[in-house]
Design an enzyme around this catalytic site. Structure first.
Site, PDB file in Angstrom:
ATOM      1  N   ASN A 210      -8.480  55.332  58.068  1.00 55.07           N
ATOM      2  CA  ASN A 210      -9.422  56.336  57.553  1.00 55.07           C
ATOM      3  C   ASN A 210     -10.842  55.927  57.947  1.00 55.07           C
ATOM      4  OD1 ASN A 210     -10.510  54.545  55.423  1.00 55.07           O
ATOM      5  ND2 ASN A 210      -8.399  54.669  54.667  1.00 55.07           N
ATOM      6  N   ASP A 279      -2.742  55.672  51.465  1.00 60.35           N
ATOM      7  CA  ASP A 279      -1.714  56.032  50.471  1.00 60.35           C
ATOM      8  C   ASP A 279      -0.325  56.093  51.106  1.00 60.35           C
ATOM      9  OD1 ASP A 279      -3.375  56.310  48.207  1.00 60.35           O
ATOM     10  OD2 ASP A 279      -4.124  58.214  49.009  1.00 60.35           O
ATOM     11  N   LYS A 289       5.824  49.096  72.297  1.00 54.98           N
ATOM     12  CA  LYS A 289       5.095  50.366  72.390  1.00 54.98           C
ATOM     13  C   LYS A 289       6.087  51.524  72.587  1.00 54.98           C
ATOM     14  CE  LYS A 289       1.902  52.959  75.143  1.00 54.98           C
ATOM     15  NZ  LYS A 289       1.391  53.148  76.473  1.00 54.98           N
ATOM     16  N   PHE A 323     -12.566  53.312  42.466  1.00 61.00           N
ATOM     17  CA  PHE A 323     -13.400  54.324  43.119  1.00 61.00           C
ATOM     18  C   PHE A 323     -12.612  55.620  43.233  1.00 61.00           C
ATOM     19  CE2 PHE A 323     -17.378  52.668  45.020  1.00 61.00           C
ATOM     20  CZ  PHE A 323     -17.336  51.406  44.448  1.00 61.00           C
ATOM     21  N   LYS A 337      -8.205  59.684  36.952  1.00 63.67           N
ATOM     22  CA  LYS A 337      -7.837  58.422  37.617  1.00 63.67           C
ATOM     23  C   LYS A 337      -8.140  57.228  36.714  1.00 63.67           C
ATOM     24  CE  LYS A 337      -8.066  59.831  42.329  1.00 63.67           C
ATOM     25  NZ  LYS A 337      -8.826  60.025  43.528  1.00 63.67           N
ATOM     26  N   LYS A 341      -4.952  54.967  35.749  1.00 62.61           N
ATOM     27  CA  LYS A 341      -4.839  53.620  36.313  1.00 62.61           C
ATOM     28  C   LYS A 341      -5.309  52.538  35.335  1.00 62.61           C
ATOM     29  CE  LYS A 341      -5.100  55.323  41.045  1.00 62.61           C
ATOM     30  NZ  LYS A 341      -5.205  54.935  42.443  1.00 62.61           N
TER      31      LYS A 341
HETATM   32  N1  CTP Z   1      -6.156  52.414  45.623  1.00 56.59           N
HETATM   33  C1  CTP Z   1      -5.326  51.305  45.607  1.00 56.59           C
HETATM   34  N2  CTP Z   1      -4.118  51.327  46.270  1.00 56.59           N
HETATM   35  C2  CTP Z   1      -3.713  52.424  46.939  1.00 56.59           C
HETATM   36  C3  CTP Z   1      -4.551  53.558  46.967  1.00 56.59           C
HETATM   37  C4  CTP Z   1      -5.766  53.509  46.295  1.00 56.59           C
HETATM   38  O1  CTP Z   1      -5.685  50.294  45.014  1.00 56.59           O
HETATM   39  N3  CTP Z   1      -2.569  52.414  47.576  1.00 56.59           N
HETATM   40  C5  CTP Z   1      -7.423  52.373  44.894  1.00 56.59           C
HETATM   41  C6  CTP Z   1      -8.666  52.466  45.752  1.00 56.59           C
HETATM   42  O2  CTP Z   1      -9.139  51.194  46.140  1.00 56.59           O
HETATM   43  C7  CTP Z   1      -9.636  53.186  44.837  1.00 56.59           C
HETATM   44  C8  CTP Z   1      -8.756  54.088  44.014  1.00 56.59           C
HETATM   45  O3  CTP Z   1      -7.467  53.482  44.053  1.00 56.59           O
HETATM   46  O4  CTP Z   1     -10.299  52.302  43.963  1.00 56.59           O
HETATM   47  C9  CTP Z   1      -8.650  55.453  44.574  1.00 56.59           C
HETATM   48  O5  CTP Z   1      -7.727  56.165  43.839  1.00 56.59           O
HETATM   49  P1  CTP Z   1      -6.634  57.084  44.521  1.00 56.59           P
HETATM   50  O6  CTP Z   1      -5.829  57.702  43.421  1.00 56.59           O
HETATM   51  O7  CTP Z   1      -5.872  56.400  45.559  1.00 56.59           O
HETATM   52  O8  CTP Z   1      -7.535  58.091  45.228  1.00 56.59           O
HETATM   53  P2  CTP Z   1      -7.054  58.953  46.380  1.00 56.59           P
HETATM   54  O9  CTP Z   1      -6.365  58.136  47.420  1.00 56.59           O
HETATM   55  O10 CTP Z   1      -8.233  59.713  46.819  1.00 56.59           O
HETATM   56  O11 CTP Z   1      -5.958  59.792  45.609  1.00 56.59           O
HETATM   57  P3  CTP Z   1      -5.782  61.349  45.485  1.00 56.59           P
HETATM   58  O12 CTP Z   1      -5.233  61.722  46.781  1.00 56.59           O
HETATM   59  O13 CTP Z   1      -4.838  61.447  44.346  1.00 56.59           O
HETATM   60  O14 CTP Z   1      -7.155  61.864  45.170  1.00 56.59           O
END
Ligand code: CTP
Length: 403
Positions: A210, A279, A289, A323, A337, A341
């Site tokens: 990302n 995610d 490859k 975050f 969130k 969490k």
């Molecule tokens: N985070 C984490 N592990 C993951 C994904 C995210 O620890 N596999 C943490 C990030 O570091 C951040 C927070 O979770 O602090 C973000 O929350 P998240 O629910 O993952 O946000 P998004 O990915 O934006 O989820 P959504 O698509 O539900 O908005």
């Protein structure tokens, strides 16, 4: 906030010097004391009389003018300052400061001061990206100077890009935040910070990732270290230099970040998860490859472990900060969130807002705590945003009796 504080404003020779006059006026309206230093070049753009009238103080523009024989002017000024702001700062002065030169009132005072120095550069976009300037900026950052960049935009030289001086209102905000910092509130605390993106490999040449630059997490690491915290940084791949005095673990994938972060989790007092963790990762990976083939390629994706959620479920006494980067219903989603969490504080930002988000040097944040305190901030440099976040964490911990 600024009332009664002593501020030294050092003005260099650039067209943005006129904005420094507006800033002096705003500082005076905030009931602080301001003394202005001008370089020789600054006086080509604006006269000392302007600053004298606005600040109601003599202007310092010559190291050898010593009106009071009982004092040495530049040392006296250096000691008087509670904080120093150089605005605008030219490439020339950045170079001099980075090399410890002391050949005028500005440079002698800055070399002698123990106060925190903020630097607001103003120059042509190509000058600002010149390797020599970047090198000097890095040196100054390592020496503890804090840079405050303006937004990208039209420059007086006709170019568009980075190099505009931050607006007087933003600089005033920086000064205000400086004095609201609970300077060493987190001294001695063990702070675990994750930063940057993760990369989820498909084969030896391809991966999913990302836009995270890691700048926000690194700025928090720097600010926490400045407060005397014991900082461990778990970092995804970034081009950033790790601030000195910070223990770092470099990782690539979400799984590696999970393993590294969990190693330190139970000893940490505070955990700040600024990383943009993927995610999903490809459910099938290739050791060689994958050669292109006819037709489309559908890549199956599986969920990675949610590190923050796992931490929330296994929380002892840690203060947990997450975050939330959202593009709509920011507060609502961030609050969900925070609860889902089991966090103590969440830093939300609307990634669609100008100046917010992944790549730039600024951010627009809102912090929401478990006990329902919400703080919305204006556009801040990531360094300033980091200080504000740490401040809010410290206030929350104070309310809980943890500080
Ligand atoms: N985070 C984490 N592990 C993951 C994904 C995210 O620890 N596999 C943490 C990030 O570091 C951040 C927070 O979770 O602090 C973000 O929350 P998240 O629910 O993952 O946000 P998004 O990915 O934006 O989820 P959504 O698509 O539900 O908005």
């Amino acid at each position: 906030m600024l009332k009664g504080k002593n501020i030294v404003l050092a003005v260099c020779g650039g067209i943005a010097a006129f904005k420094a006059a507006a800033l002096v006026s705003q500082i005076i309206q905030a009931e602080a004391n301001v003394k202005v230093i001008m370089t020789k070049s600054a006086k080509e753009f604006i006269t000392p009389l302007t600053f004298q009238a606005l600040s109601r103080q003599p202007v310092y523009d010559n190291t050898f003018i010593e009106p009071d024989p009982t004092k040495i002017a530049h040392i006296d000024l250096a000691d008087w300052a509670d904080v120093v702001l150089v605005a605008p700062t030219t490439a020339n002065v950045i170079a001099k400061l980075a090399n410890g030169l002391a050949d005028d009132m500005l440079t002698t005072t800055l070399l002698a001061t123990k106060a925190q120095v903020y630097v607001a550069p103003a120059m042509n976009v190509n000058m600002y990206s010149h390797p020599a300037v970047l090198r000097n900026v890095e040196t100054l950052k390592r020496d503890g100077f804090t840079f405050v960049d303006g937004s990208e935009g039209f420059l007086a030289c006709g170019w568009t890009g980075k190099g505009r001086m931050a607006e007087p209102e933003d600089l005033l905000q920086v000064l205000k935040s400086h004095f609201t910092v609970k300077t060493r509130a987190l001294a001695g605390k063990r702070v675990l910070i994750t930063a940057g993106p993760t990369q989820e490999k498909v084969d030896p040449v391809r991966y999913f990732t990302n836009h995270s630059s890691g700048k926000m997490g690194y700025a928090i690491a720097q600010a926490a270290k400045d407060q005397g915290a014991d900082v461990i940084l778990v970092s995804g791949p970034t081009s950033l230099q790790v601030p000195e005095g910070i223990q770092v673990e470099h990782i690539i994938s979400a799984q590696e970040m999970y393993e590294a972060a969990m190693k330190y989790y139970h000893q940490a007092d505070i955990v700040i998860k600024a990383a943009a963790v993927a995610d999903y990762r490809p459910s099938e990976t290739f050791t060689q490859k994958r050669k292109k083939q006819n037709g489309d390629w559908f890549v199956g994706m599986e969920r990675t472990i949610d590190i923050l959620k796992t931490m929330g479920e296994n929380k002892n006494s840690q203060i947990l900060i997450g975050f939330a980067a959202e593009s709509e219903h920011v507060e609502e989603y961030a609050t969900k969130k925070l609860q889902a969490k089991n966090l103590d504080l969440i830093v939300a930002n609307n990634i669609l807002m100008k100046g917010a988000g992944f790549k730039g040097d600024t951010n627009v944040i809102t912090t929401i705590t478990k006990d329902g305190k919400k703080k919305e901030y204006p556009l801040l440099s990531k360094a300033e945003a980091a200080i504000s976040i740490l401040n809010d964490i410290a206030s929350y911990m104070e309310r809980k009796g943890n500080l």
